[in-house]
Design a protein around this motif. Structure first.
Motif, short mmCIF file in Angstrom:
data_model
loop_
_atom_site.label_atom_id
_atom_site.label_comp_id
_atom_site.label_asym_id
_atom_site.label_seq_id
_atom_site.Cartn_x
_atom_site.Cartn_y
_atom_site.Cartn_z
N GLU A 1 0.82 -1.21 0.00
CA GLU A 1 0.00 0.00 0.00
C GLU A 1 0.86 1.27 0.00
OE1 GLU A 1 -2.47 -0.41 3.40
OE2 GLU A 1 -3.79 -1.92 2.47
N GLY A 2 2.17 1.11 -0.09
CA GLY A 2 3.07 2.25 -0.16
C GLY A 2 3.52 2.80 1.18
N GLN A 3 3.14 2.16 2.28
CA GLN A 3 3.62 2.60 3.59
C GLN A 3 5.08 2.20 3.78
OE1 GLN A 3 0.78 0.93 6.49
NE2 GLN A 3 0.23 3.06 6.95
N LYS A 4 5.83 3.06 4.46
CA LYS A 4 7.21 2.76 4.80
C LYS A 4 7.30 2.61 6.31
CE LYS A 4 9.38 4.80 0.72
NZ LYS A 4 10.40 5.74 0.19
N ILE A 5 7.32 1.36 6.76
CA ILE A 5 7.25 1.02 8.17
C ILE A 5 8.66 0.76 8.72
CG2 ILE A 5 6.32 -0.58 9.88
CD1 ILE A 5 4.16 1.03 8.52
N VAL A 6 8.94 1.33 9.89
CA VAL A 6 10.21 1.11 10.57
C VAL A 6 9.91 0.63 11.99
CG1 VAL A 6 12.40 2.11 11.32
CG2 VAL A 6 11.30 2.95 9.23
N ILE A 7 10.56 -0.46 12.40
CA ILE A 7 10.44 -0.98 13.77
C ILE A 7 11.85 -1.03 14.35
CG2 ILE A 7 9.53 -2.81 15.22
CD1 ILE A 7 7.94 -3.82 12.81
N HIS A 8 12.06 -0.35 15.46
CA HIS A 8 13.41 -0.30 16.03
C HIS A 8 13.33 -0.24 17.54
CE1 HIS A 8 12.89 4.18 16.51
NE2 HIS A 8 12.10 3.98 15.46
N GLY A 9 14.32 -0.81 18.20
CA GLY A 9 14.32 -0.84 19.66
C GLY A 9 15.38 -1.78 20.19
N SER A 10 15.12 -2.32 21.38
CA SER A 10 16.12 -3.17 22.03
C SER A 10 15.92 -4.65 21.76
CB SER A 10 16.07 -2.94 23.55
OG SER A 10 14.84 -3.39 24.09
N ALA A 11 14.76 -5.04 21.21
CA ALA A 11 14.40 -6.45 21.12
C ALA A 11 15.00 -7.14 19.90
CB ALA A 11 12.89 -6.59 21.08
N ASN A 12 15.62 -8.30 20.12
CA ASN A 12 15.97 -9.19 19.03
C ASN A 12 14.70 -9.94 18.60
OD1 ASN A 12 18.96 -8.90 18.81
ND2 ASN A 12 18.88 -9.62 20.93
N LEU A 13 14.82 -10.74 17.54
CA LEU A 13 13.63 -11.46 17.08
C LEU A 13 13.16 -12.50 18.08
CD1 LEU A 13 14.27 -12.05 13.26
CD2 LEU A 13 12.91 -10.28 14.36
N ARG A 14 14.08 -13.12 18.79
CA ARG A 14 13.69 -14.15 19.74
C ARG A 14 13.44 -13.52 21.11
NH1 ARG A 14 19.48 -17.34 20.02
NH2 ARG A 14 20.71 -15.74 21.08
N SER A 15 12.90 -14.32 22.02
CA SER A 15 12.59 -13.82 23.36
C SER A 15 13.87 -13.73 24.19
CB SER A 15 11.59 -14.75 24.05
OG SER A 15 12.17 -16.04 24.21
N SER A 16 13.77 -12.99 25.29
CA SER A 16 14.89 -12.90 26.23
C SER A 16 14.30 -12.86 27.63
CB SER A 16 15.71 -11.63 25.98
OG SER A 16 14.98 -10.48 26.35
N VAL A 17 15.15 -12.77 28.64
CA VAL A 17 14.66 -12.69 30.02
C VAL A 17 14.60 -11.24 30.48
CG1 VAL A 17 15.51 -14.97 30.62
CG2 VAL A 17 17.00 -12.98 30.93
N ASN A 18 14.73 -10.31 29.55
CA ASN A 18 14.78 -8.89 29.91
C ASN A 18 13.55 -8.14 29.41
OD1 ASN A 18 17.54 -9.09 30.91
ND2 ASN A 18 18.12 -9.30 28.77
N VAL A 19 13.21 -7.08 30.12
CA VAL A 19 12.19 -6.16 29.61
C VAL A 19 12.74 -5.50 28.36
CG1 VAL A 19 10.96 -4.00 30.09
CG2 VAL A 19 11.21 -5.73 31.89
N GLU A 20 11.93 -5.40 27.32
CA GLU A 20 12.37 -4.83 26.04
C GLU A 20 11.44 -3.69 25.63
OE1 GLU A 20 15.10 -5.78 24.74
OE2 GLU A 20 15.44 -7.91 25.12
N GLN A 21 11.93 -2.86 24.71
CA GLN A 21 11.10 -1.80 24.15
C GLN A 21 11.32 -1.73 22.65
OE1 GLN A 21 14.34 0.44 22.81
NE2 GLN A 21 12.28 1.30 22.69
N PHE A 22 10.28 -1.31 21.96
CA PHE A 22 10.45 -1.03 20.53
C PHE A 22 9.46 0.03 20.09
CE2 PHE A 22 7.36 -4.53 20.48
CZ PHE A 22 6.43 -4.12 19.54
N THR A 23 9.78 0.68 19.01
CA THR A 23 8.92 1.68 18.40
C THR A 23 8.58 1.21 17.00
OG1 THR A 23 9.87 3.52 19.65
CG2 THR A 23 8.76 4.07 17.59
N ILE A 24 7.32 1.30 16.64
CA ILE A 24 6.89 0.99 15.27
C ILE A 24 6.24 2.23 14.71
CG2 ILE A 24 4.79 -0.10 16.20
CD1 ILE A 24 4.72 -1.81 13.63
N GLU A 25 6.67 2.65 13.55
CA GLU A 25 6.17 3.90 12.98
C GLU A 25 6.16 3.85 11.46
OE1 GLU A 25 9.00 7.29 13.51
OE2 GLU A 25 10.16 5.80 14.66
N GLU A 26 5.27 4.65 10.88
CA GLU A 26 5.26 4.87 9.44
C GLU A 26 6.01 6.16 9.21
OE1 GLU A 26 4.59 5.71 5.45
OE2 GLU A 26 3.80 7.06 6.99
N ASN A 27 7.24 6.05 8.66
CA ASN A 27 8.15 7.19 8.62
C ASN A 27 9.03 7.08 7.37
OD1 ASN A 27 10.23 9.09 9.04
ND2 ASN A 27 10.05 8.89 11.27
#
Length: 253
Positions: free
Chosen positions: A185-211
């Motif tokens: 649909e022409g959206q340019k989505i960016v997802i960035h933060g501390s999380a790897n693709l797999r799970s971890s034992v740590n609290v994580e954060q990420f931002t998802i935006e159309e930018n």
């Protein structure tokens, strides 16, 4: 916890953050310079260089179903941004899978840069490519991951994703965790933060935006990384091969 840049957040009010039951290891506070009483607890009246860690927040773990719920409620519109905090039980790769499939989004071209991933993540990406939710996929993995998984997950990754000339893998000294893609649909989505693709034992954060601006910035940076550190040799098509054979190269003395 989810915070949306625009519009009301009432429809997301039921998204309660769950940090899981995270164990904090025993620490020798006296050895670190704390003043302690006979029970070993820091003396509150004394000023010290270090602050003792607080107990972890406890609650219900965030599992795959929660990732699906989050993906369902996070439909990013043009110019919108969501900031998300998740527990160590949250599998970020599952969120990506659910986000594309639940909203029927096709990522024409996707780039993933991550420190590490799991066999489950690889299988999920394979399925997304087979079903047409991902057109082409570029991935940048860390040297750290390659060194530890070159005989196990790396061969599994090549076997699963290197199909129909739609996948490329680069290995570089990176610690970034970024996913960016342009949708059908022409959206340019960016997802960035501390999380790897797999799970971890740590609290994580990420931002998802159309930018679009941020998308183009990361695209320019990592296209150079892909060109320099790509590990899959791909055959040139006839037109590209002809250009390589006939282009004159001039060098200054």
């Amino acid at each position: 916890m989810v915070k949306k840049k625009t519009q009301d957040t009432d429809d997301l009010a039921d998204l309660k953050v769950d940090f899981g039951d995270i164990a904090i290891p025993e620490v020798n506070l006296a050895a670190l310079g704390f003043d302690t009483d006979e029970a070993g607890d820091p003396t509150p009246a004394m000023e010290t260089r270090y602050i003792a860690p607080k107990p972890p927040v406890k609650g219900m773990p965030v599992l795959y179903d929660r990732a699906k719920d989050l993906a369902r409620d996070l439909r990013v519109g043009n110019g919108e941004r969501f900031n998300v905090i998740v527990s160590g039980n949250f599998v970020f790769g599952d969120f990506l899978h659910a986000y594309l499939t639940q909203h029927h989004i096709r990522a024409e071209r996707m780039t993933i840069t991550t420190l590490s991933l799991s066999a489950r993540n690889i299988d999920s990406l394979k399925r997304l490519m087979e079903l047409g939710y991902i057109g082409t996929l570029d991935m940048v993995l860390s040297i750290y991951f390659y060194g530890h998984e070159r005989w196990q997950l790396i061969p599994h990754l090549y076997k699963s994703l290197d199909k129909d000339n739609r996948f490329q893998l680069a290995i570089a000294g990176i610690h970034t965790k970024i996913i960016f893609f342009e949708t059908n649909e022409g959206q340019k989505i960016v997802i960035h933060g501390s999380a790897n693709l797999r799970s971890s034992v740590n609290v994580e954060q990420f931002t998802i935006e159309e930018n679009p601006e941020l998308y183009d910035f990361y695209g320019e940076c990592f296209s150079k990384v892909m060109e320099r550190y790509a590990t899959i040799k791909k055959p040139l098509l006839a037109n590209d091969l002809w250009k390589v054979m006939t282009t004159k190269r001039f060098y200054n003395p």
